[in-house]
Each structure stands twice: as C-alpha cells, then as structure tokens.
Motif scaffolding. Structure first.
Motif, PDB file in Angstrom:
ATOM      1  N   ALA A 120     -87.419 -23.334 -20.959  1.00 54.41           N
ATOM      2  CA  ALA A 120     -88.474 -24.131 -21.590  1.00 54.41           C
ATOM      3  C   ALA A 120     -88.082 -24.620 -22.976  1.00 54.41           C
ATOM      4  O   ALA A 120     -88.742 -25.508 -23.530  1.00 54.41           O
ATOM      5  N   GLY A 121     -87.045 -24.017 -23.576  1.00 53.53           N
ATOM      6  CA  GLY A 121     -86.640 -24.399 -24.921  1.00 53.53           C
ATOM      7  C   GLY A 121     -87.558 -23.848 -25.989  1.00 53.53           C
ATOM      8  O   GLY A 121     -87.774 -24.490 -27.021  1.00 53.53           O
ATOM      9  N   VAL A 122     -88.086 -22.639 -25.743  1.00 49.96           N
ATOM     10  CA  VAL A 122     -88.977 -22.023 -26.729  1.00 49.96           C
ATOM     11  C   VAL A 122     -88.534 -20.589 -26.979  1.00 49.96           C
ATOM     12  O   VAL A 122     -87.707 -20.043 -26.256  1.00 49.96           O
ATOM     13  N   ASP A 123     -89.106 -19.977 -27.996  1.00 52.84           N
ATOM     14  CA  ASP A 123     -88.814 -18.585 -28.284  1.00 52.84           C
ATOM     15  C   ASP A 123     -89.491 -17.698 -27.243  1.00 52.84           C
ATOM     16  O   ASP A 123     -90.609 -17.962 -26.814  1.00 52.84           O
ATOM     17  N   ALA A 124     -88.808 -16.626 -26.852  1.00 57.04           N
ATOM     18  CA  ALA A 124     -89.344 -15.726 -25.830  1.00 57.04           C
ATOM     19  C   ALA A 124     -90.689 -15.115 -26.241  1.00 57.04           C
ATOM     20  O   ALA A 124     -91.502 -14.758 -25.388  1.00 57.04           O
ATOM     21  N   ALA A 125     -90.927 -15.004 -27.537  1.00 59.54           N
ATOM     22  CA  ALA A 125     -92.200 -14.445 -28.020  1.00 59.54           C
ATOM     23  C   ALA A 125     -93.393 -15.288 -27.582  1.00 59.54           C
ATOM     24  O   ALA A 125     -94.524 -14.797 -27.506  1.00 59.54           O
ATOM     25  N   MET A 126     -93.162 -16.560 -27.291  1.00 55.48           N
ATOM     26  CA  MET A 126     -94.250 -17.442 -26.861  1.00 55.48           C
ATOM     27  C   MET A 126     -94.836 -17.038 -25.507  1.00 55.48           C
ATOM     28  O   MET A 126     -95.980 -17.344 -25.191  1.00 55.48           O
ATOM     29  N   VAL A 127     -94.035 -16.341 -24.683  1.00 58.37           N
ATOM     30  CA  VAL A 127     -94.550 -15.878 -23.391  1.00 58.37           C
ATOM     31  C   VAL A 127     -95.657 -14.859 -23.618  1.00 58.37           C
ATOM     32  O   VAL A 127     -96.726 -14.927 -23.009  1.00 58.37           O
ATOM     33  N   ASN A 128     -95.423 -13.919 -24.517  1.00 52.86           N
ATOM     34  CA  ASN A 128     -96.466 -12.936 -24.851  1.00 52.86           C
ATOM     35  C   ASN A 128     -97.641 -13.602 -25.544  1.00 52.86           C
ATOM     36  O   ASN A 128     -98.806 -13.260 -25.299  1.00 52.86           O
ATOM     37  N   HIS A 129     -97.342 -14.547 -26.411  1.00 52.32           N
ATOM     38  CA  HIS A 129     -98.396 -15.222 -27.174  1.00 52.32           C
ATOM     39  C   HIS A 129     -99.364 -15.953 -26.250  1.00 52.32           C
ATOM     40  O   HIS A 129    -100.587 -15.854 -26.420  1.00 52.32           O
ATOM     41  N   TRP A 130     -98.838 -16.682 -25.287  1.00 47.27           N
ATOM     42  CA  TRP A 130     -99.693 -17.511 -24.438  1.00 47.27           C
ATOM     43  C   TRP A 130    -100.164 -16.816 -23.167  1.00 47.27           C
ATOM     44  O   TRP A 130    -101.245 -17.107 -22.664  1.00 47.27           O
ATOM     45  N   PHE A 131     -99.362 -15.886 -22.640  1.00 43.68           N
ATOM     46  CA  PHE A 131     -99.679 -15.333 -21.322  1.00 43.68           C
ATOM     47  C   PHE A 131     -99.744 -13.811 -21.279  1.00 43.68           C
ATOM     48  O   PHE A 131    -100.079 -13.241 -20.242  1.00 43.68           O
ATOM     49  N   GLY A 132     -99.405 -13.162 -22.384  1.00 41.05           N
ATOM     50  CA  GLY A 132     -99.458 -11.704 -22.404  1.00 41.05           C
ATOM     51  C   GLY A 132     -98.286 -11.041 -21.713  1.00 41.05           C
ATOM     52  O   GLY A 132     -98.288  -9.830 -21.512  1.00 41.05           O
ATOM     53  N   GLY A 133     -97.272 -11.801 -21.318  1.00 43.86           N
ATOM     54  CA  GLY A 133     -96.104 -11.227 -20.659  1.00 43.86           C
ATOM     55  C   GLY A 133     -95.763 -11.938 -19.369  1.00 43.86           C
ATOM     56  O   GLY A 133     -96.380 -12.937 -18.990  1.00 43.86           O
ATOM     57  N   LYS A 134     -94.762 -11.399 -18.674  1.00 45.43           N
ATOM     58  CA  LYS A 134     -94.263 -12.035 -17.451  1.00 45.43           C
ATOM     59  C   LYS A 134     -95.324 -12.082 -16.350  1.00 45.43           C
ATOM     60  O   LYS A 134     -95.431 -13.059 -15.615  1.00 45.43           O
ATOM     61  N   GLU A 135     -96.095 -11.017 -16.240  1.00 45.35           N
ATOM     62  CA  GLU A 135     -97.120 -10.947 -15.189  1.00 45.35           C
ATOM     63  C   GLU A 135     -98.139 -12.073 -15.343  1.00 45.35           C
ATOM     64  O   GLU A 135     -98.489 -12.750 -14.369  1.00 45.35           O
ATOM     65  N   GLY A 136     -98.616 -12.271 -16.561  1.00 45.53           N
ATOM     66  CA  GLY A 136     -99.599 -13.325 -16.787  1.00 45.53           C
ATOM     67  C   GLY A 136     -99.023 -14.707 -16.558  1.00 45.53           C
ATOM     68  O   GLY A 136     -99.699 -15.598 -16.036  1.00 45.53           O
ATOM     69  N   LEU A 137     -97.766 -14.891 -16.928  1.00 46.22           N
ATOM     70  CA  LEU A 137     -97.106 -16.173 -16.706  1.00 46.22           C
ATOM     71  C   LEU A 137     -96.915 -16.426 -15.218  1.00 46.22           C
ATOM     72  O   LEU A 137     -97.093 -17.546 -14.738  1.00 46.22           O
ATOM     73  N   PHE A 138     -96.569 -15.395 -14.471  1.00 48.98           N
ATOM     74  CA  PHE A 138     -96.412 -15.509 -13.015  1.00 48.98           C
ATOM     75  C   PHE A 138     -97.732 -15.945 -12.364  1.00 48.98           C
ATOM     76  O   PHE A 138     -97.750 -16.793 -11.474  1.00 48.98           O
ATOM     77  N   ALA A 139     -98.822 -15.360 -12.855  1.00 49.75           N
ATOM     78  CA  ALA A 139    -100.132 -15.710 -12.302  1.00 49.75           C
ATOM     79  C   ALA A 139    -100.452 -17.183 -12.508  1.00 49.75           C
ATOM     80  O   ALA A 139    -100.982 -17.850 -11.616  1.00 49.75           O
ATOM     81  N   GLN A 140    -100.108 -17.715 -13.679  1.00 45.68           N
ATOM     82  CA  GLN A 140    -100.398 -19.116 -13.973  1.00 45.68           C
ATOM     83  C   GLN A 140     -99.439 -20.070 -13.270  1.00 45.68           C
ATOM     84  O   GLN A 140     -99.829 -21.132 -12.801  1.00 45.68           O
ATOM     85  N   ALA A 141     -98.174 -19.689 -13.186  1.00 42.97           N
ATOM     86  CA  ALA A 141     -97.157 -20.592 -12.658  1.00 42.97           C
ATOM     87  C   ALA A 141     -97.080 -20.579 -11.142  1.00 42.97           C
ATOM     88  O   ALA A 141     -96.767 -21.600 -10.527  1.00 42.97           O
ATOM     89  N   VAL A 142     -97.374 -19.433 -10.527  1.00 41.46           N
ATOM     90  CA  VAL A 142     -97.119 -19.283  -9.098  1.00 41.46           C
ATOM     91  C   VAL A 142     -98.369 -18.940  -8.297  1.00 41.46           C
ATOM     92  O   VAL A 142     -98.628 -19.527  -7.248  1.00 41.46           O
ATOM     93  N   LEU A 143     -99.151 -17.992  -8.786  1.00 42.91           N
ATOM     94  CA  LEU A 143    -100.303 -17.541  -8.011  1.00 42.91           C
ATOM     95  C   LEU A 143    -101.450 -18.536  -8.044  1.00 42.91           C
ATOM     96  O   LEU A 143    -102.365 -18.465  -7.230  1.00 42.91           O
ATOM     97  N   LYS A 144    -101.401 -19.473  -8.977  1.00 44.32           N
ATOM     98  CA  LYS A 144    -102.391 -20.540  -9.035  1.00 44.32           C
ATOM     99  C   LYS A 144    -101.840 -21.712  -8.239  1.00 44.32           C
ATOM    100  O   LYS A 144    -101.038 -22.504  -8.722  1.00 44.32           O
ATOM    101  N   LEU A 145    -102.261 -21.811  -6.986  1.00 37.01           N
ATOM    102  CA  LEU A 145    -101.687 -22.796  -6.073  1.00 37.01           C
ATOM    103  C   LEU A 145    -102.039 -24.226  -6.484  1.00 37.01           C
ATOM    104  O   LEU A 145    -103.088 -24.467  -7.077  1.00 37.01           O
ATOM    105  N   PRO A 146    -101.163 -25.180  -6.155  1.00 39.62           N
ATOM    106  CA  PRO A 146    -101.390 -26.572  -6.568  1.00 39.62           C
ATOM    107  C   PRO A 146    -102.510 -27.260  -5.799  1.00 39.62           C
ATOM    108  O   PRO A 146    -102.909 -28.358  -6.166  1.00 39.62           O
ATOM    109  N   PHE A 147    -103.009 -26.627  -4.743  1.00 39.22           N
ATOM    110  CA  PHE A 147    -104.133 -27.195  -3.995  1.00 39.22           C
ATOM    111  C   PHE A 147    -104.820 -26.072  -3.226  1.00 39.22           C
ATOM    112  O   PHE A 147    -104.240 -25.014  -2.986  1.00 39.22           O
TER     113      PHE A 147
END
Length: 203
Positions: free
Chosen positions: A49-76
């Motif tokens: 993404a071209g950002v600091d790794a700390a931004m993952v915790n800042h925006w999503f609380g960690g890998k689990e939260g990011l996974f939920a937004q990126a993958v578990l939230k289906l596009p339709f």
C-alpha cells in the motif's frame, strides 16, 4: 537534519486519511489472495500500500480487522442475486447461475474469491463466509424450485462453482482462466441444471 533518503521515504508515504485506508484494503485483498491469511503479513500489506505498518493498527486494529474489511466483506450480496436469477424459464436456471457467478467474480477482479479460498484452511471465518455465501444463495434458489434433497443440491452446486473459481482465479489453468463467459456457460450449465432440478438418482 533531513537526509535525501528520509525525504524520499516520506514522499512515498500516503497521508493518514481515507486514501490510506482504501489503499490498505486494496493491498490486503491482493496479499491475502496471493498468500492466504496465515502467510500474509502486516508488513507486506503495508509495503504494497505504500504506508507505514502502524497504519494497519490505526485503521483496523490489526491483521484480523483488515482481513474482515478486505475479504470477509463480499463485493456483492448473494441474496440480491436470487430474484434476477428466478426471472426466466426453470430449464435455464443453470445457465443463469453460471453466467452470474462468472460475471460477478470477474467484475470484482477475482481477488476476494482468491483470498477467501486461500484463507479457508487457516481462518475459520473465511470458511464460514464461503459456506454461507453458497448456502444462502442456493437454499433460496432451490427453495423456490421446490426440489428435493435441498441441502445436497446446494453442496453439489457449490462444489462445481468453487472448483470453477479455483481453476479460473487461483490455479489459472488454461483455457478456462481466460475462456469467454459464454463458452463456460455452455459447458458447465448442464451440470448445474441437473444439480438444481434434475434427478439425482437417489430414489
């Protein structure tokens, strides 16, 4: 004193805002698609993404939260597809299902499907989301058709379409990976049609 290297790195970083969040979701979807949940790292996602790794915790609380937004939230939503699929002759259900499955996932880039399937072994929620996607979708369809053995028909259809998705979006076997949609509809829909409405030979 700011060195040229430090300045370069700072210019390469995105501002901590909505653009950063979007970039992380897109990067995470790609990294999870390539590696699955277990092998994907926060550092790799942030670098993509071209950002600091700390931004993952800042925006999503960690890998689990990011996974939920990126993958578990289906596009339709699979439920939103049911009514359009019922609009037509029952004997063409298989064609409409295969065409819809391919065009929707092609339109989404296939990354979410890849990430889900690659993550099933290492993340229970990925398995749940994939299972519920097909369960809700086909349970609604088959319920409307009044077919027997509904649960079995649902899993038979899912096995065919998951296999199609793996070959087209993950393994990328040719010629299926780049085949025209209608070619695949013609070849696969008779099997789906039988699973939906045909005689399963179970008495």
């Amino acid at each position: 004193m700011t060195t040229e290297d430090t300045t370069s790195r700072r210019r390469g970083r995105r501002p901590a805002g909505q653009d950063t969040k979007t970039a992380l979701v897109e990067a995470a979807r790609a990294v999870f698609a390539e590696n699955g949940y277990e092998r994907a790292t926060v550092r790799a996602i942030a670098a993509r993404a071209g950002v600091d790794a700390a931004m993952v915790n800042h925006w999503f609380g960690g890998k689990e939260g990011l996974f939920a937004q990126a993958v578990l939230k289906l596009p339709f939503s699979p439920i939103d597809l049911v009514a359009p699929l019922r609009d037509g002759p029952d004997e063409q259900f298989g064609e409409r299902v295969v065409r819809t499955f391919i065009t929707r996932w092609d339109g989404a880039g296939g990354d979410t499907f890849q990430a889900l399937v690659r993550s099933v072994a290492g993340h229970e929620l990925a398995s749940t989301v994939l299972r519920e996607f097909f369960s809700k979708f086909f349970t609604e369809l088959i319920g409307g058709l009044g077919s027997d053995h509904g649960a079995l028909r649902t899993t038979l259809c899912a096995s065919q379409l998951v296999g199609l998705g793996v070959i087209r979006y993950i393994a990328r076997f040719e010629p299926m990976a780049t085949a025209e949609v209608e070619t695949l509809v013609t070849a696969i829909s008779p099997t789906i049609q039988r699973y939906l409405t045909g005689d399963l030979g179970l008495g």
